[in-house]
Write a protein that holds these residues in place. Sequence first.
Motif, short mmCIF file in Angstrom:
data_model
loop_
_atom_site.label_atom_id
_atom_site.label_comp_id
_atom_site.label_asym_id
_atom_site.label_seq_id
_atom_site.Cartn_x
_atom_site.Cartn_y
_atom_site.Cartn_z
N SER A 1 12.08 2.09 8.73
CA SER A 1 12.88 3.29 8.52
C SER A 1 12.46 4.37 9.50
O SER A 1 11.38 4.32 10.07
N ASN A 2 13.30 5.36 9.66
CA ASN A 2 13.01 6.44 10.60
C ASN A 2 11.77 7.22 10.19
O ASN A 2 11.06 7.75 11.05
N THR A 3 11.50 7.29 8.89
CA THR A 3 10.34 8.05 8.43
C THR A 3 9.02 7.41 8.83
O THR A 3 7.98 8.05 8.76
N ALA A 4 9.05 6.14 9.25
CA ALA A 4 7.81 5.43 9.56
C ALA A 4 7.56 5.31 11.05
O ALA A 4 6.56 4.71 11.46
N HIS A 5 8.41 5.88 11.89
CA HIS A 5 8.25 5.70 13.33
C HIS A 5 7.01 6.39 13.90
O HIS A 5 6.57 6.06 14.99
N GLU B 1 0.85 -1.18 0.00
CA GLU B 1 0.00 0.00 0.00
C GLU B 1 0.89 1.24 0.00
O GLU B 1 1.99 1.22 0.55
N ILE B 2 0.40 2.32 -0.61
CA ILE B 2 1.16 3.56 -0.67
C ILE B 2 0.26 4.72 -0.25
O ILE B 2 -0.89 4.82 -0.69
N TRP B 3 0.78 5.59 0.63
CA TRP B 3 0.09 6.79 1.07
C TRP B 3 0.91 8.02 0.70
O TRP B 3 2.13 7.95 0.57
N SER B 4 0.24 9.16 0.58
CA SER B 4 0.93 10.40 0.25
C SER B 4 0.92 11.40 1.41
O SER B 4 1.39 12.52 1.26
N PHE B 5 0.37 11.01 2.55
CA PHE B 5 0.30 11.92 3.69
C PHE B 5 0.63 11.17 4.96
O PHE B 5 0.19 10.03 5.11
N TYR C 1 5.39 10.57 1.84
CA TYR C 1 5.30 9.37 1.02
C TYR C 1 5.66 8.16 1.87
O TYR C 1 6.76 8.04 2.38
N LEU C 2 4.71 7.26 2.08
CA LEU C 2 4.91 6.08 2.91
C LEU C 2 4.54 4.82 2.14
O LEU C 2 3.52 4.78 1.45
N ARG C 3 5.37 3.81 2.27
CA ARG C 3 5.15 2.53 1.60
C ARG C 3 5.00 1.45 2.66
O ARG C 3 5.91 1.19 3.44
N GLY C 4 3.83 0.83 2.70
CA GLY C 4 3.56 -0.18 3.71
C GLY C 4 3.46 -1.57 3.12
O GLY C 4 2.90 -1.75 2.03
N ALA C 5 3.99 -2.55 3.82
CA ALA C 5 3.85 -3.95 3.44
C ALA C 5 2.77 -4.55 4.33
O ALA C 5 2.94 -4.64 5.55
#
Length: 312
Positions: free
Chosen positions: A289-293, A69-73, A76-80
């Motif tokens: 990654s740090n961006t997903a914390h 899945e991909i979100w833009s808010f 940019y976040l990419r989830g498995a």
Amino acid sequence: MTGVPSVRFFEWQESRADRRLVRLFDAAFGVEKYTLSFPHIFASQSAARIFAACDTNNAIVAACAVDSEIWSFPRYLRGACIGSVAVDPAHQRQGHGRALLGWVLDQLHHGNAHDFAYLFSDQSGFYQTLGFLNAGIEKLFVPLRGNFTSTIDPRFLRPMRTVDLSASDKNRLWKALESFRKPSESHASLAKLEMVLTIPEMLFFGLENSAGEWVAGAFVGKGVDFRGVIHSFFASDNANLRDLWRQFMIFAGDKALELQVAPGAWISELADELSENHQQNLCMVLPFSNTAHDVCKLVDRGELYPRSLFSS
């Protein structure tokens, strides 16, 4: 892993309709034709990945499906999305599921294609030992009985089976979903939508404008675990969303009160039409990654919705 019989891990490259794979998932979940309920995962053209474990006799003992899945808010976040983790009943309680999932997470982490992994489960303790964090509790809602007029708006599309939608209908639907998608909702391709719409017994209802474009819509039912659930609302604005809701309630009558409503980006706009029913599974997140914390906080505050029509 100590005490676990020797197994070989690999990414499944053979047909998704392979009888060995189908039999494994059907038996593990006790649902006949389980794989048919998730065509966007198990269809041959699916972009989802399937990982498996074989024993020394080359028999499949466990398998795991992973969607993206991909979100833009807020960025940019990419989830498995860790969907179905299946272990052959004859090989359960031997550590195969844990070993396979650990290997899969390692592949996802070092593959640099995802910022985090997530799943839904009531077994928080088990997943916490693998590094997952509790990101909040998913909840379902029930409709309240409203004092609606009995007039059906000609713009209202009565619920119809998604398998009966034409190619042009699907294209219009995809454009509407993308046009009215809120930043906190995940993206999906037209190809993925077309596969999702082949799920048996799923219904779509919506509102059309004078140009024949959908300005609001929602779905009822999904696979083996979303039957009787209204979910994945979309709308051009709040007024059309509320019109859609009220038209559906008029059409369905008392039967609508037997349905449940899944959380989503538009749920707050219907807050006075719903009451909280019961808690669902926990949403568990494993940051890569740090961006997903901050994903856990976003989910808990209702600013990111990792479960959608398109998730496994």
